[in-house]
Design an enzyme around this catalytic site. Sequence first.
Site, short mmCIF file in Angstrom:
data_model
loop_
_atom_site.label_atom_id
_atom_site.label_comp_id
_atom_site.label_asym_id
_atom_site.label_seq_id
_atom_site.Cartn_x
_atom_site.Cartn_y
_atom_site.Cartn_z
N VAL A 1 -19.40 35.12 134.47
CA VAL A 1 -20.95 34.72 133.33
C VAL A 1 -20.93 35.80 132.61
O VAL A 1 -20.73 37.56 133.45
CB VAL A 1 -22.30 35.25 134.91
CG1 VAL A 1 -23.15 35.11 133.86
CG2 VAL A 1 -21.78 33.36 135.61
N HIS B 1 -23.35 33.31 143.68
CA HIS B 1 -22.33 31.44 143.19
C HIS B 1 -23.95 30.69 143.11
O HIS B 1 -23.64 29.57 143.59
CB HIS B 1 -21.66 30.82 144.10
CG HIS B 1 -20.61 31.74 142.66
ND1 HIS B 1 -19.14 31.22 143.52
CD2 HIS B 1 -20.30 32.54 142.68
CE1 HIS B 1 -18.54 31.63 142.68
NE2 HIS B 1 -18.79 32.52 142.39
N LEU C 1 -22.89 40.55 138.09
CA LEU C 1 -23.16 39.15 137.99
C LEU C 1 -21.74 39.07 138.05
O LEU C 1 -20.34 39.38 138.12
CB LEU C 1 -23.19 39.19 136.17
CG LEU C 1 -24.70 39.54 135.47
CD1 LEU C 1 -24.42 40.15 133.92
CD2 LEU C 1 -25.31 38.58 136.48
N ASP C 2 -21.33 37.06 137.92
CA ASP C 2 -20.77 36.52 138.25
C ASP C 2 -19.14 36.44 137.45
O ASP C 2 -19.51 37.03 136.32
CB ASP C 2 -20.33 35.33 138.85
CG ASP C 2 -21.04 35.14 139.70
OD1 ASP C 2 -21.40 35.21 140.43
OD2 ASP C 2 -20.80 33.59 139.76
N ARG C 3 -18.25 37.01 137.78
CA ARG C 3 -16.97 37.19 136.47
C ARG C 3 -17.16 36.80 135.04
O ARG C 3 -16.85 37.34 134.02
CB ARG C 3 -15.59 37.42 137.42
CG ARG C 3 -14.65 37.79 136.51
CD ARG C 3 -13.38 38.18 136.93
NE ARG C 3 -12.04 38.59 136.42
CZ ARG C 3 -11.37 38.95 136.78
NH1 ARG C 3 -10.68 38.91 138.31
NH2 ARG C 3 -10.71 39.59 136.29
#
Length: 210
Positions: free
Chosen positions: A53, A149, A49-51
């Site tokens: 998120v 993203h 997961l994005d940092r």
Amino acid sequence: MEILYSDPHILVCIKPPRVLSTDEPGGLPDLVREALGDFKADVRTVHRLDRVVSGLMVLARNPKAASELSRQIREDQFEKEYLAVLHGIPQEPEGTLVDLLLRNKAERKTYVVQEPGKGVQEAVLDYWTLNTTQDLSRVRIRLRTGRTHQIRAQFSSRGLPLVGDRKYSLNEDPCEIALWSAKIGFTHPATGKWMEFTHQPPEVYPWTEV
């Protein structure tokens, strides 16, 4: 660190915001080892997961489990659904977004582009609008592809940036990004049993608004 399920092969937990998914000091595997009370535990990241998120993630607890889960991800046998809160209301209450995305590594940002080219990848997701207010929408999202993203870039390119997104929105929102890993589904790497986990986002702004 909230751990929802653990056995000798896998562990399912809630990744906090602003924590890296990868195995490095302060990353998610480190936090899991701390929660387990075993700083030498074999904990392996198989998806990210994005940092910024938060939400559900599964980690492998041995090399064989990591290999099998990674295979499922590569072969599109791993289900991922997200919840998001958008600024604005989609023109259609549900649909499929298909775009060409180009990742700018220097800017650490992903752009929607119009023409194929070097480094350009197709991105596809399905969405369903669950609720709306005058200027916000809660949507459920199922990824068909897993580009960096992807959700953030595809919605912001349509004038629907995610609430709390500092990178793809000009809005000054007083919250973390409203993107939550709400459901994961996969075949257990040891038992062969299909497993699904769901978890709702926290009762904080903007989730309480829509």
